[in-house]
Design an enzyme around this catalytic site. Structure first.
Site, PDB file in Angstrom:
ATOM      1  N   TRP A 106       0.810  -1.219   0.000  1.00 16.75           N
ATOM      2  CA  TRP A 106       0.000   0.000   0.000  1.00 16.75           C
ATOM      3  C   TRP A 106       0.835   1.257   0.000  1.00 16.75           C
ATOM      4  CZ3 TRP A 106      -4.090  -0.739  -2.343  1.00 16.75           C
ATOM      5  CH2 TRP A 106      -4.888  -1.867  -2.139  1.00 16.75           C
ATOM      6  N   ASP A 176      -1.781   6.597   6.140  1.00 19.03           N
ATOM      7  CA  ASP A 176      -2.864   5.774   5.603  1.00 19.03           C
ATOM      8  C   ASP A 176      -3.196   4.740   6.681  1.00 19.03           C
ATOM      9  OD1 ASP A 176      -4.493   3.923   4.356  1.00 19.03           O
ATOM     10  OD2 ASP A 176      -3.154   3.560   2.643  1.00 19.03           O
ATOM     11  N   LYS A 200     -12.677  -1.534   5.920  1.00 19.37           N
ATOM     12  CA  LYS A 200     -11.952  -2.498   6.743  1.00 19.37           C
ATOM     13  C   LYS A 200     -12.465  -2.451   8.183  1.00 19.37           C
ATOM     14  CE  LYS A 200      -9.059  -2.890   3.140  1.00 19.37           C
ATOM     15  NZ  LYS A 200      -8.187  -2.025   2.377  1.00 19.37           N
TER      16      LYS A 200
HETATM   17  C1  PLP Z   1      -7.538  -1.515   1.334  1.00 19.56           C
HETATM   18  C2  PLP Z   1      -6.463  -0.511   1.449  1.00 19.56           C
HETATM   19  C3  PLP Z   1      -6.262   0.471   0.465  1.00 19.56           C
HETATM   20  C4  PLP Z   1      -7.043   0.526  -0.825  1.00 19.56           C
HETATM   21  O1  PLP Z   1      -8.410   0.620  -0.707  1.00 19.56           O
HETATM   22  P1  PLP Z   1      -9.276   0.820  -2.032  1.00 19.56           P
HETATM   23  O2  PLP Z   1     -10.659   0.968  -1.516  1.00 19.56           O
HETATM   24  O3  PLP Z   1      -9.089  -0.398  -2.887  1.00 19.56           O
HETATM   25  O4  PLP Z   1      -8.777   2.046  -2.717  1.00 19.56           O
HETATM   26  C5  PLP Z   1      -5.254   1.394   0.666  1.00 19.56           C
HETATM   27  N1  PLP Z   1      -4.497   1.364   1.763  1.00 19.56           N
HETATM   28  C6  PLP Z   1      -4.660   0.425   2.720  1.00 19.56           C
HETATM   29  C7  PLP Z   1      -3.777   0.444   3.920  1.00 19.56           C
HETATM   30  C8  PLP Z   1      -5.641  -0.539   2.586  1.00 19.56           C
HETATM   31  O5  PLP Z   1      -5.791  -1.480   3.538  1.00 19.56           O
END
Ligand code: PLP
Length: 363
Positions: A106, A176, A200
């Site tokens: 990521w 993030d 999540k």
């Molecule tokens: C799932 C995730 C993303 C991407 O999410 P999308 O909805 O596919 O854009 C980015 N960063 C982290 C840490 C994630 O777990």
């Protein structure tokens, strides 16, 4: 109703059962109004109350200071990989440098996207270690006048996590937190900006939360779409355009549920307990292996491998038969991954661990 299986999906992930029940009960008729939240004007007093409650509950849960805005953005974290630099890279004047700590899939996607908008400096990377650790901050090569420093606090695929907040001095820290927000107590003031997709640990896909310090707002690059200019979103309190009303409503139900559970500190204790159960099982076995360095093993996402890949399909099929779903690892890593977000009860991890022990005994 049939007993629901335990869902270990990395995302979109399991929601608390009571949240789903409440959403179902309110689907056709939200609080006697005769309509669903999906069918409400986003300018109505009812929706404004849903939004305001969600925002104030999140502010309470994470102790977000008044000097930070909470924005609900109709953009996924991948989109925010562009939106954040478009909002923050212009702050120091051109040409901006953004420092990245590259710890996995990521953060890698984030830095590749940011290269369109600024000069990217990879201040540290664990690529040589196959992303099995978080590089020690002593060795980071930070840029003195960087626009910001980006980290991914929990690498959902690689299974590493930051259990410290790096000190970046006067340079804002951007994190993030898509896969670990609300799983541990935070000091928001250590960050300039935090972003997280909802699917999540907060709700369903379709909305992300951005928590941003006031002084970082209002510097969007001229080509930044108006709907993604944090200045516009802050000024209109996330109602610059039609927001993803239902996704925000689900976040609100999850925040209420978190408050009933006792808040983030309780979730942190639960995460410690759940992840320890699973790591102990893996470490005690000669069939399963997790390669992440002990000091940075994620409490949310536990990737593990079977010593014999030929057993993978049998492992997954047996797990599904036992009501243990979505344990297949991310396609880029293979193997297995168990995601233990807030909605996963301890009983789910106990059941997984006993299944894993039994599977090892048989094979
Ligand atoms: C799932 C995730 C993303 C991407 O999410 P999308 O909805 O596919 O854009 C980015 N960063 C982290 C840490 C994630 O777990």
């Amino acid at each position: 109703m049939m007993e629901r299986p335990f869902n270990f999906s990395g995302g979109p992930a399991a929601l608390p059962e009571t949240v789903l029940q409440q959403a179902a009960a309110e689907m056709l008729d939200w609080r006697g109004r005769g309509i669903s939240v999906m069918e409400m004007s986003h300018r109505s007093a009812d929706f404004e109350s849903i939004l305001a409650q969600a925002e104030s509950d999140l502010r309470m849960l994470l102790a977000v200071p008044d000097s930070y805005r909470i924005l609900f953005v109709q953009a996924s974290p991948t989109a925010l990989n562009a939106i954040v630099p478009m909002n923050l890279a212009g702050r120091t004047g051109k040409p901006a440098t953004i420092d990245f700590v590259h710890t996995g899939v990521w953060s890698g996607k984030s830095l590749a996207e940011a290269e369109k908008y600024a000069h990217v400096n990879v201040a540290a990377s664990s690529e040589r270690e196959n992303f099995t650790l978080i590089p020690s901050p002593d060795a980071w090569r930070l840029t003195a006048d960087a626009a910001y420093v980006h980290i991914c606090s929990n690498e959902t695929i690689n299974g590493t996590a930051f259990f410290f907040t790096p000190d970046t001095g006067s340079v804002p820290l951007v994190a993030d937190m898509s896969s670990d927000i609300l799983s541990r107590v935070l000091n928001v003031e250590e960050y300039g900006l935090i972003f997280a997709g909802a699917q999540k640990n907060m709700g369903m896909a379709g909305v992300s939360v951005v928590i941003v310090r006031d002084d970082l707002i209002g510097h969007a690059l001229p080509f930044c779409p108006s709907v993604y200019d944090f200045g516009n979103l802050a000024q209109h309190r996330s109602l610059f355009n039609t927001p993803p009303v239902y996704a925000i409503y689900i976040c609100g139900l999850v925040f209420q549920w978190l408050k009933e559970q006792g808040g983030v500190a309780v979730m942190e204790q639960a995460a410690l307990r759940k992840s320890a159960l699973l790591y102990d099982c893996i470490d005690a076995s000669s069939l399963y292996v997790n390669r992440v360095a002990g000091f940075c093993r994620s409490r949310m996402n536990v990737p593990f491998f079977l010593q014999d890949d030929a057993l993978n399909e049998r492992f997954l099929a047996g797990a599904a038969q036992n009501g243990l779903l979505q344990l297949k690892g991310h396609r880029s890593l293979g193997g297995m991954r168990a995601s233990l977000y807030n909605a996963m009860p301890v009983a789910g991890v106990e059941k997984l661990v006993s299944y894993m022990r039994e599977f090892e005994r048989i094979h």
